[in-house]
Structure formats: C-alpha cells, structure tokens
Design a protein around this motif. Structure first.
Motif, short mmCIF file in Angstrom:
data_model
loop_
_atom_site.label_atom_id
_atom_site.label_comp_id
_atom_site.label_asym_id
_atom_site.label_seq_id
_atom_site.Cartn_x
_atom_site.Cartn_y
_atom_site.Cartn_z
N PRO A 141 40.18 35.59 51.21
CA PRO A 141 41.57 35.13 51.09
C PRO A 141 42.06 35.05 49.64
N VAL A 142 41.18 34.66 48.72
CA VAL A 142 41.58 34.59 47.31
C VAL A 142 41.93 35.98 46.79
N ALA A 143 41.13 36.99 47.13
CA ALA A 143 41.40 38.35 46.68
C ALA A 143 42.69 38.89 47.29
N LEU A 144 42.93 38.59 48.56
CA LEU A 144 44.17 39.05 49.21
C LEU A 144 45.39 38.42 48.56
N LEU A 145 45.33 37.12 48.29
CA LEU A 145 46.47 36.45 47.67
C LEU A 145 46.70 36.95 46.25
N ALA A 146 45.61 37.20 45.52
CA ALA A 146 45.75 37.70 44.14
C ALA A 146 46.30 39.12 44.12
N ALA A 147 45.86 39.96 45.07
CA ALA A 147 46.31 41.35 45.11
C ALA A 147 47.73 41.49 45.63
N ARG A 148 48.22 40.44 46.30
CA ARG A 148 49.59 40.51 46.81
C ARG A 148 50.60 40.64 45.68
N PRO A 150 49.93 41.38 41.84
CA PRO A 150 49.09 41.60 40.65
C PRO A 150 49.84 41.20 39.38
N GLY A 151 49.14 40.49 38.52
CA GLY A 151 49.76 40.05 37.28
C GLY A 151 50.56 38.77 37.41
N GLY A 152 50.67 38.24 38.63
CA GLY A 152 51.39 36.99 38.85
C GLY A 152 50.58 35.78 38.41
N PHE A 153 51.19 34.61 38.59
CA PHE A 153 50.53 33.38 38.13
C PHE A 153 49.21 33.16 38.86
N PHE A 154 49.22 33.28 40.19
CA PHE A 154 48.00 33.04 40.95
C PHE A 154 46.92 34.06 40.58
N ASP A 155 47.32 35.30 40.41
CA ASP A 155 46.36 36.34 40.05
C ASP A 155 45.72 36.05 38.70
N ARG A 156 46.49 35.61 37.73
CA ARG A 156 45.95 35.31 36.39
C ARG A 156 44.99 34.11 36.45
N VAL A 157 45.38 33.09 37.22
CA VAL A 157 44.51 31.92 37.35
C VAL A 157 43.19 32.30 38.00
N VAL A 158 43.25 33.11 39.04
CA VAL A 158 42.03 33.54 39.73
C VAL A 158 41.13 34.33 38.80
N MET A 159 41.70 35.21 38.01
CA MET A 159 40.88 36.02 37.11
C MET A 159 40.20 35.16 36.05
N VAL A 160 40.92 34.19 35.51
CA VAL A 160 40.33 33.32 34.48
C VAL A 160 39.22 32.46 35.07
N ILE A 161 39.49 31.86 36.23
CA ILE A 161 38.48 30.99 36.85
C ILE A 161 37.25 31.79 37.26
#
Length: 343
Positions: A141-148, A150-161
C-alpha cells in the motif's frame, strides 16, 4: 447393479482424465523440472556444509570431554560420536539418517535432534512468516500511494523514511524498538517467547518486536523497489496508455494493470530475500531470547555440536531453494501465457 458399476466406471475414467490433464499441464512440468534441479542442489549444499564443519579447527570429542579428560576418555567419546570413522562414511551415514528421519543426537544435550527441531522450528517459522506478511502488508500500500503521485509530498516522505530505515541493520533496529516500546513505553516485552497454546494475544505480544525488527527494513526495501517499478510502468508502458484512453480510472490503472505487471519483479525480489530474512532471525532470536532454530544453531557452533549445526544450516538453505521454486510457480499463476513447457 449394472447401472451402478457403469456409473462408477465413468467417474473413475473422468478422474483419470482430470489427473492426466493436471500432470500434463505446463505448471506440473515446471514443478517437476524445478524439483529435479533442486534435488542435486540440496545434496551439494549438504556436502558443502559437512565439509565446512570438518574444516573448523578443534576437536569436538575433546570439547565434550573437557580439558581435564584423559586421552582414553577422549578416544571413547570420539568413538561414541563416530569421529573415528572416515569423513565420507560419516557423511553417508548422516545422509541415510536424514532420508529415514534419524538425525542422530546432540553431543551436548544428548537429546534427539528431531526433538530439538520440533521444539525450536515453530518459533522460527512464526517469526519468518509474520515478518514476511507484515513487510508486504506495509510495502504494497505504501508503494501504491507513493506511485500515485510521484514527486508529491507523500512520495518524498516515503523515500526519505525508507532510505533512513534501510541504513539501520536488523540488530540496531531491534535495540531501538526495545528502547522505545519495552523501556520507555513499557507496552511490549523485551525478551522471551510465549507459545500459542498459552494464549494467542500473549503470543503476538511476545513476537511483535522481533517481527518488526525483521519486517521494517524489508518493507522499506520492497516499497522502494515496487514504487520505482510502478512509476516506470505508469510513465512508459503502452498498455497503461491504452487503459487511460479507454477511460479507466487512475487507481484501476495503477492497481489492475501496473501493479500486476510489477508484481513479477516483486516476486523475484521476495524469493531472493528469503535467505536474508532467515539469516536475520539468527541475530534477532539471540537479542530477544527467542528459543528458535537461530539460537539453537549458534549454541551448536559454540559447542561444536555438529549434528545440530549441520541440520540447521541445511534447513535454512533448503528453505531458500524452495522459496525460489514457489516464486517460479507463482509466475505461472500470475501469467498463464508464459509457456513454461518450452523454457
């Protein structure tokens, strides 16, 4: 009477026909080929493990007898352990015992190795299974939400964490979780294992921290990989553009089209990481005092308990080999168009 016999005969023929189709299917041929490949591989692993244990310096008979034992006592123990026989003969004896279910006795506790495995294996199986399920339950689910987006706030937070947590080894993650949940919050036990038959809730509480120690780094790895593959599929795949042109909603495109195709890469990654997941249990079990195969193997290495170490290492290797067999079968389930019969 004649009608009953005829009906029985027809049912038998139908069952034989169904069985024949199953055995002749590409999936059955795939499984048969993989089993044929895995058998000599497992045999080679057992030989390698035996040779490595033979190369370890020291005398197991002397270790068991103690430093104050006489040479006669050491020789008697050596004969009792079978160490006076050639290495090839000892390996063939072990292999014959493995096939028949007789794995010998521990040279330390004098217990049958099969009894030790029956006591310890459920703990390790529970840790590995729960860590595997939890890591995928977090990653997908985290990958799906991040890929929805790309480059958005959630995607950036996921990549950093995920990058931060990937840099933390399992044993450091275990200590941090103990510090937070066992020492500071005092909500979960730091050590010990409660069997399922003593209460499901108590069992889950006892394995929560070990499971999270294994699952969190793995989930970060899976999430980063799956997110990258999903973004690539969404940006460049022709079937995605076709689905969009037909008016398919973005979530349906992401889940029903891109994720299905990306799941092949995720399956391959999961199969390759099973060995690492099992290896991580050796350290985690030691930290949390879990009575599993990892602790049993470490104790066997320290005491030169050859029978215990050999079967533990062999089991870990066999699980990794069988995991790759399951991945190949899952390929056929996900995409029946793949012609395994001609590969």
């Amino acid at each position: 009477m004649t009608t009953t016999v005829a009906t029985t005969s027809i049912r038998t023929e139908e069952r034989a026909s169904i069985l024949g189709r199953l055995l002749g299917s590409p999936l059955a041929r795939l499984i048969a080929r993989r089993v044929l490949i895995a058998t000599p591989l497992l045999l080679a692993i057992s030989i390698l493990v035996f040779a490595m244990l033979e190369a370890i310096p020291g005398d197991p008979a002397r270790n068991q007898a103690g430093m104050d034992a006489t040479e006669e006592q050491v020789e008697a123990i050596r004969k009792q352990m079978g160490l006076d026989r050639p290495a090839v003969e000892r390996y063939l004896t072990w292999l014959g015992g493995f096939v028949t279910g007789n794995l010998g006795r521990s040279s330390v506790s004098e217990q049958p190795v099969t009894s030790l495995l029956a006591e310890r294996m459920p703990v390790t199986i529970e840790l590995v299974a729960l860590a595997f399920v939890v890591s995928l339950a977090i990653a997908i689910p985290v990958a799906l939400l991040a890929a929805r987006k790309p480059g958005g706030f959630f995607d950036r937070v996921v990549m950093v964490i995920s990058m931060t947590l990937l840099a933390v080894p399992n044993y450091v993650m275990a200590l941090l979780l103990v510090l937070v949940f066992a020492v500071t919050l005092r909500s979960l036990p730091a050590i010990g294992y409660v069997p399922v038959d003593e209460g499901l809730f108590a069992n889950l509480r006892s394995v929560t921290l070990p499971v999270l120690s294994l699952a969190i780094p793995l989930a970060c790895f899976y999430a980063r990989f799956l997110r990258g593959d999903l973004v690539e599929q969404m940006n460049s795949a022709d079937y995605v553009e076709t689905a969009r042109a037909k008016g398919v909603t973005p979530w349906k495109v992401l889940w029903g089209h891109a994720f299905r195709n990306s799941s092949f890469g995720l399956l391959t990654l999961v199969g390759l990481n099973i060995g690492g997941l099992i290896g991580g249990t050796v350290i985690v079990e030691q930290i949390f005092s879990m009575p599993g195969l990892g602790v049993l193997m470490l104790q066997g290495v320290m005491s030169r308990d050859t029978a215990v170490v050999q079967i533990c290492v062999f089991i870990f290797a066999a699980v990794a080999v069988l995991a790759n067999l399951v991945v190949d079968v899952m390929y056929a389930v996900l995409d029946p168009r793949i012609r395994y019969g001609h590969r």
